[in-house]
Design a protein around this motif. Structure first.
Motif, mmCIF file in Angstrom:
data_model
loop_
_atom_site.group_PDB
_atom_site.id
_atom_site.type_symbol
_atom_site.label_atom_id
_atom_site.label_comp_id
_atom_site.label_asym_id
_atom_site.label_seq_id
_atom_site.Cartn_x
_atom_site.Cartn_y
_atom_site.Cartn_z
ATOM 1 N N ALA A 1 -50.646 107.787 34.413
ATOM 2 C CA ALA A 1 -49.425 108.523 34.071
ATOM 3 C C ALA A 1 -49.249 109.735 34.978
ATOM 4 O O ALA A 1 -48.132 110.030 35.435
ATOM 5 C CB ALA A 1 -49.476 108.957 32.607
ATOM 6 N N PHE A 2 -50.331 110.434 35.264
ATOM 7 C CA PHE A 2 -50.254 111.599 36.151
ATOM 8 C C PHE A 2 -49.761 111.196 37.541
ATOM 9 O O PHE A 2 -48.873 111.848 38.111
ATOM 10 C CB PHE A 2 -51.626 112.261 36.241
ATOM 11 C CG PHE A 2 -51.682 113.418 37.199
ATOM 12 C CD1 PHE A 2 -51.173 114.655 36.841
ATOM 13 C CD2 PHE A 2 -52.226 113.258 38.461
ATOM 14 C CE1 PHE A 2 -51.214 115.725 37.734
ATOM 15 C CE2 PHE A 2 -52.270 114.313 39.361
ATOM 16 C CZ PHE A 2 -51.764 115.549 38.995
ATOM 17 N N LEU A 3 -50.312 110.132 38.079
ATOM 18 C CA LEU A 3 -49.921 109.683 39.419
ATOM 19 C C LEU A 3 -48.506 109.097 39.432
ATOM 20 O O LEU A 3 -47.837 109.128 40.464
ATOM 21 C CB LEU A 3 -50.913 108.632 39.929
ATOM 22 C CG LEU A 3 -52.341 109.144 40.181
ATOM 23 C CD1 LEU A 3 -53.259 107.982 40.523
ATOM 24 C CD2 LEU A 3 -52.359 110.178 41.297
ATOM 25 N N ALA A 4 -48.058 108.585 38.284
ATOM 26 C CA ALA A 4 -46.720 107.992 38.207
ATOM 27 C C ALA A 4 -45.637 109.039 38.014
ATOM 28 O O ALA A 4 -44.444 108.707 38.058
ATOM 29 C CB ALA A 4 -46.664 106.966 37.079
ATOM 30 N N GLY A 5 -46.024 110.286 37.799
ATOM 31 C CA GLY A 5 -45.026 111.349 37.661
ATOM 32 C C GLY A 5 -44.906 111.888 36.250
ATOM 33 O O GLY A 5 -43.788 112.061 35.739
ATOM 34 N N LEU A 6 -46.024 112.156 35.624
ATOM 35 C CA LEU A 6 -46.024 112.685 34.261
ATOM 36 C C LEU A 6 -45.382 114.072 34.242
ATOM 37 O O LEU A 6 -45.737 114.947 35.017
ATOM 38 C CB LEU A 6 -47.463 112.778 33.734
ATOM 39 C CG LEU A 6 -47.658 113.344 32.335
ATOM 40 C CD1 LEU A 6 -47.018 112.453 31.289
ATOM 41 C CD2 LEU A 6 -49.148 113.532 32.037
ATOM 42 N N GLN A 7 -44.420 114.271 33.363
ATOM 43 C CA GLN A 7 -43.744 115.560 33.242
ATOM 44 C C GLN A 7 -44.591 116.518 32.402
ATOM 45 O O GLN A 7 -45.237 116.112 31.439
ATOM 46 C CB GLN A 7 -42.369 115.376 32.596
ATOM 47 C CG GLN A 7 -41.444 114.457 33.400
ATOM 48 C CD GLN A 7 -40.089 114.284 32.760
ATOM 49 O OE1 GLN A 7 -39.403 115.261 32.455
ATOM 50 N NE2 GLN A 7 -39.688 113.049 32.540
ATOM 51 N N TRP A 8 -44.554 117.798 32.786
ATOM 52 C CA TRP A 8 -45.442 118.760 32.145
ATOM 53 C C TRP A 8 -45.144 118.908 30.661
ATOM 54 O O TRP A 8 -46.053 119.150 29.856
ATOM 55 C CB TRP A 8 -45.369 120.104 32.852
ATOM 56 C CG TRP A 8 -44.075 120.868 32.642
ATOM 57 C CD1 TRP A 8 -42.972 120.867 33.430
ATOM 58 C CD2 TRP A 8 -43.791 121.753 31.545
ATOM 59 N NE1 TRP A 8 -42.004 121.683 32.910
ATOM 60 C CE2 TRP A 8 -42.478 122.248 31.749
ATOM 61 C CE3 TRP A 8 -44.508 122.177 30.424
ATOM 62 C CZ2 TRP A 8 -41.871 123.142 30.873
ATOM 63 C CZ3 TRP A 8 -43.892 123.064 29.544
ATOM 64 C CH2 TRP A 8 -42.606 123.545 29.763
ATOM 65 N N GLN A 9 -43.876 118.752 30.279
ATOM 66 C CA GLN A 9 -43.541 118.858 28.855
ATOM 67 C C GLN A 9 -44.241 117.764 28.052
ATOM 68 O O GLN A 9 -44.792 118.019 26.974
ATOM 69 C CB GLN A 9 -42.026 118.746 28.652
ATOM 70 C CG GLN A 9 -41.223 119.818 29.367
ATOM 71 C CD GLN A 9 -40.695 119.326 30.705
ATOM 72 O OE1 GLN A 9 -41.377 118.563 31.394
ATOM 73 N NE2 GLN A 9 -39.495 119.746 31.053
#
Length: 372
Positions: free
Chosen positions: A175-183
């Motif tokens: 998820a982090f590498l796929a573009g996880l949003q900080w919210q």
């Protein structure tokens, strides 16, 4: 030359294989030291057999285009779920857990959840690679959670808390590498903290954990309160690690190891046995090899020709990194005892096969980084 891929044996990551060979060597040496002269004598030879089988399957997997493997991800996922259900129905029980099935012709029991971890890496790699945005939408994050949630629940049913936990970093890293949003990250982090807190709350823990699992989680805080019971494993492990000092007692001279005080010294607590006999210097050397392994995996992920390949390799790195982190933290008492083995050092056929199959995927991605 392989005509289908245009690659040669020189295209393999031989540095990665050399690191693997070094870790395997340490494992076989310490398994021998921990078991010779006892009823467990000969386990190092069994481990060598598993390493040989693993090496063969690694090269086989590396020659099959990983895109073809990703295409079969839905089928592999269904097969994996069916296998987990079959284990709950007709699996073999050991140490109070039903995790194994017999493999005809092999004469061994196979832990299905180890191979399911590989299937989850493949399924998540395909899922995240197909996300057509730089930012992961909430619905995609939920879908990824559900994808991991089903096998996680089935594995917990066995029960196998350690293997179930390994699935968490797979989805987190993906998820982090796929573009996880900080919210979203903040919300799920808070939810995770509350969930961990709930596990320590007796009315909740009694519902979701077995008695021995609750003891493992709580006893690591004060193992001396039940030195002969739930705290025994952790206390003996810490005694072994501390008694090794800087230089260690020498090969075959670890009293905690040789007298059998270290629990499961050939598998889950092999780092304790290694620390006692090889000391802090030996631990640093072993951890240095694992660090080199992880850095090499990240390098291969960076050189992947597409997102799918990158997600595959990083999934492998996340799984192995989590194994090392939790196992080492466990033997020094920084985390509860969860039964997570140390990759390629701990004895175990299923765990060894998982690592070599996973490295086969990494080699697969590497071999095709320049292929059109």
């Amino acid at each position: 030359m392989n005509e289908t891929s245009g690659t040669t044996t020189r295209d393999y990551d031989w540095w990665l294989l050399a690191i693997l060979a070094a870790i395997c060597t340490l494992g076989v040496i310490e398994i021998y030291s921990a078991t010779h002269g006892s009823s467990l004598s000969g386990m190092h030879m069994k481990q060598l057999r598993w390493l040989g089988i693993g090496l063969v399957v690694m090269f086989i997997v590396s020659r099959i285009d990983y895109h073809l493997i990703l295409d079969q991800a839905p089928i592999l996922y269904l097969v994996g779920m069916a296998a987990l259900i079959a284990v709950l129905a007709v699996g073999h029980t050991r140490f109070g857990a039903k995790r194994w099935i017999s493999v005809p012709g092999l004469g061994e029991l196979l832990q299905v959840s180890e191979l399911v971890k590989l299937i989850i890496i493949i399924a998540l790699a395909r899922f995240f690679a197909e996300v057509n945005s730089d930012q992961l939408a909430l619905r995609d994050l939920i879908k990824a959670g559900l994808l991991v949630g089903l096998p996680l629940v089935l594995i917990l049913k066995q029960p196998d808390l350690g293997t179930a936990l390994v699935l968490v970093p797979l989805v987190v890293v993906g998820a982090f590498l796929a573009g996880l949003q900080w919210q979203h990250a903040a919300v799920f982090s808070l939810a995770g903290i509350l969930l961990v807190g709930a596990v320590f709350y007796p009315p909740v823990s009694r519902r979701i954990l077995k008695p021995y699992q609750r003891e493992r989680i709580t006893s690591f805080l004060h193992p001396e309160e039940d030195a002969k019971g739930s705290g025994y494993q952790l206390l003996q492990s810490k005694i072994a690690v501390g008694s090794g000092g800087f230089w260690g007692k020498g090969f075959g001279n670890g009293t905690q190891n040789q007298l059998g005080y270290i629990p499961v010294r050939y598998s889950d607590f092999i780092m304790s046995a290694w620390a006692e006999e090889q000391g802090f210097k030996g631990v640093l050397f072993a951890l240095g090899l694992y660090m080199a392994l992880l850095l090499r995996l990240v390098q291969n992920a960076q050189r992947a020709k597409d997102r799918a390949g990158m997600f595959l390799v990083m999934g492998v790195a996340a799984a192995l990194g989590f194994h090392v982190l939790v196992n080492v933290a466990m033997v020094i008492g920084a985390m509860p005892v969860t039964g997570i083995p140390l990759p390629l050092m701990s004895y175990g056929g299923s765990a060894t096969l998982f690592v070599f199959l996973a490295i086969g995927l990494v080699m697969n991605v590497r071999l095709r980084r320049f292929v059109n």
